[in-house]
Scaffold this motif. Sequence first.
Motif, PDB file in Angstrom:
ATOM      1  N   GLY A 251     -12.760  19.856 -23.676  1.00  0.00           N
ATOM      2  CA  GLY A 251     -13.916  19.942 -22.788  1.00  0.00           C
ATOM      3  C   GLY A 251     -14.668  18.625 -22.763  1.00  0.00           C
ATOM      4  N   GLY A 252     -14.778  18.028 -21.597  1.00  0.00           N
ATOM      5  CA  GLY A 252     -15.439  16.728 -21.470  1.00  0.00           C
ATOM      6  C   GLY A 252     -16.744  16.806 -20.712  1.00  0.00           C
ATOM      7  N   GLY A 253     -17.425  17.951 -20.775  1.00  0.00           N
ATOM      8  CA  GLY A 253     -18.726  18.088 -20.124  1.00  0.00           C
ATOM      9  C   GLY A 253     -19.835  17.491 -20.986  1.00  0.00           C
ATOM     10  N   HIS A 254     -21.072  17.948 -20.735  1.00  0.00           N
ATOM     11  CA  HIS A 254     -22.219  17.363 -21.430  1.00  0.00           C
ATOM     12  C   HIS A 254     -22.108  17.526 -22.946  1.00  0.00           C
ATOM     13  N   LEU A 255     -21.772  18.728 -23.418  1.00  0.00           N
ATOM     14  CA  LEU A 255     -21.662  18.958 -24.854  1.00  0.00           C
ATOM     15  C   LEU A 255     -20.526  18.146 -25.454  1.00  0.00           C
ATOM     16  N   GLY A 256     -19.367  18.154 -24.799  1.00  0.00           N
ATOM     17  CA  GLY A 256     -18.227  17.407 -25.317  1.00  0.00           C
ATOM     18  C   GLY A 256     -18.528  15.923 -25.452  1.00  0.00           C
TER      19      GLY A 256
ATOM     20  N   LYS B 262      -1.365  26.530 -38.969  1.00  0.00           N
ATOM     21  CA  LYS B 262      -2.209  27.471 -39.711  1.00  0.00           C
ATOM     22  C   LYS B 262      -3.420  26.769 -40.312  1.00  0.00           C
ATOM     23  N   THR B 263      -3.253  25.495 -40.675  1.00  0.00           N
ATOM     24  CA  THR B 263      -4.317  24.753 -41.355  1.00  0.00           C
ATOM     25  C   THR B 263      -5.345  24.161 -40.402  1.00  0.00           C
ATOM     26  N   CYS B 264      -5.054  24.154 -39.107  1.00  0.00           N
ATOM     27  CA  CYS B 264      -5.985  23.578 -38.137  1.00  0.00           C
ATOM     28  C   CYS B 264      -7.235  24.457 -38.028  1.00  0.00           C
ATOM     29  N   ILE B 265      -8.404  23.833 -38.097  1.00  0.00           N
ATOM     30  CA  ILE B 265      -9.665  24.561 -37.990  1.00  0.00           C
ATOM     31  C   ILE B 265     -10.171  24.485 -36.555  1.00  0.00           C
ATOM     32  N   VAL B 266     -10.365  25.628 -35.946  1.00  0.00           N
ATOM     33  CA  VAL B 266     -10.909  25.701 -34.589  1.00  0.00           C
ATOM     34  C   VAL B 266     -12.404  26.012 -34.713  1.00  0.00           C
ATOM     35  N   TYR B 267     -13.226  25.146 -34.144  1.00  0.00           N
ATOM     36  CA  TYR B 267     -14.683  25.259 -34.232  1.00  0.00           C
ATOM     37  C   TYR B 267     -15.192  25.522 -32.815  1.00  0.00           C
TER      38      TYR B 267
ATOM     39  N   ASN C  69      -6.573  18.077 -36.792  1.00  0.00           N
ATOM     40  CA  ASN C  69      -6.927  18.881 -37.971  1.00  0.00           C
ATOM     41  C   ASN C  69      -8.092  19.806 -37.675  1.00  0.00           C
ATOM     42  N   VAL C  70      -8.983  19.362 -36.788  1.00  0.00           N
ATOM     43  CA  VAL C  70     -10.135  20.149 -36.352  1.00  0.00           C
ATOM     44  C   VAL C  70     -10.217  20.070 -34.835  1.00  0.00           C
ATOM     45  N   ILE C  71     -10.418  21.217 -34.191  1.00  0.00           N
ATOM     46  CA  ILE C  71     -10.570  21.255 -32.730  1.00  0.00           C
ATOM     47  C   ILE C  71     -11.922  21.868 -32.400  1.00  0.00           C
ATOM     48  N   PHE C  72     -12.711  21.162 -31.598  1.00  0.00           N
ATOM     49  CA  PHE C  72     -13.983  21.687 -31.113  1.00  0.00           C
ATOM     50  C   PHE C  72     -13.788  22.206 -29.689  1.00  0.00           C
ATOM     51  N   LEU C  73     -14.094  23.480 -29.490  1.00  0.00           N
ATOM     52  CA  LEU C  73     -14.011  24.083 -28.164  1.00  0.00           C
ATOM     53  C   LEU C  73     -15.359  23.916 -27.469  1.00  0.00           C
ATOM     54  N   CYS C  74     -15.405  23.072 -26.452  1.00  0.00           N
ATOM     55  CA  CYS C  74     -16.642  22.779 -25.719  1.00  0.00           C
ATOM     56  C   CYS C  74     -16.474  23.128 -24.247  1.00  0.00           C
ATOM     57  N   CYS C  75     -15.772  24.203 -23.981  1.00  0.00           N
ATOM     58  CA  CYS C  75     -15.449  24.594 -22.611  1.00  0.00           C
ATOM     59  C   CYS C  75     -16.342  25.751 -22.166  1.00  0.00           C
TER      60      CYS C  75
END
Length: 363
Positions: A87-92, A166-171, A142-148
Amino acid sequence: MDMLDNLESLQFEPGIKEEDRCWLYLQGRYHGLMIKACAHATFFCKLLHHLRKSLHEKQTSRVAKIHRIGLLPSTPDEDGLNVGIIGGGHLGKQLARVLLQLVPIPPERLQISTRRPEALDEFQKLGIKCFYHNSDLASWANVIFLCCLPSQLPNICVEIQASLAKTCIVYSFVAAVPLLRLKNLLNHTNILRPQYQFGEGFDNIWGTNKDITDALQDPVLLLANCPYNPAGGIILNSKWVEGILYAALNTCTTEAMPCSQALKLLNELFSAHFEDCGKDGVSCPNFQLQDFVSRVYARSLSHKRPFPWFDLIAVQLKDTPFSNQRLTSTAFQNHLTHLYCGLFGISLTKEQQPVVPTSSPSQ
């Protein structure tokens, strides 16, 4: 410098009708929520990076001599944290700026996947990979931020679920989609989702135009962002704190670190002493096995074995041993505040000691 600072007629507020001015407080609340969200994500990345670095230092110390005499090639920066933003909007964009400057994450360790990568020219010039391929980002990070947007999330989950380790952290910042729904969409349990609520009294300390990176260098605003601090009328659900601690333990388990060493690492992180601890540090947190697993399981767990893999969804939705023994402890909350501010480079004076609420924020 904001060119509109001294031109009141061109600013937002003068265009608001008198009868609608009662809603202007929402502008400050929105900005405060954005500051808090970016602050807590930055703290989590700092904590995780610090932990990964300590893990790799301990692991590589055993072969350091071999590296020095040249029998093995030197390894790359294996402790580096790969962070992806969907997500490349304002938050991203705001999150990317803060992570770059305050963690700091090197540009080559940050990727952004968005439907309009051409709109992220400022980041591409810095060397950040901006593209539109969610599954590629998921397999790398390793970490994914969902900003969609909530409406975009189901399709994104379909695209990335097969690529998630399995080890990837989705935030997730997608407030409208609850944790159990996320778990089903992603077929994944290593998920963190901060939840915010608004207090009855709203003290607008956030402003509306202050740059978020600058705000997080302001000791007053940084202290207001601490997890247990309700200042500014925006409260973070305390279960988020549990989530990041159990996520840290999962990181240790990924590296097959014995549970005794994992506890030692956590205790070292939280060992910052301050005046109220006393000289002997009796009130400092000293995590034990039974703080994270049941007493029955703790008796059967060898200190040489890693912790079990924890379901972060369950941690955030149910009571855990940590909920019952540590989460509401004033000593733990104060040490977390000192760790939080310390990772942002700010040391608290006695006058700045947080006032911990008599009842913890709603869970």
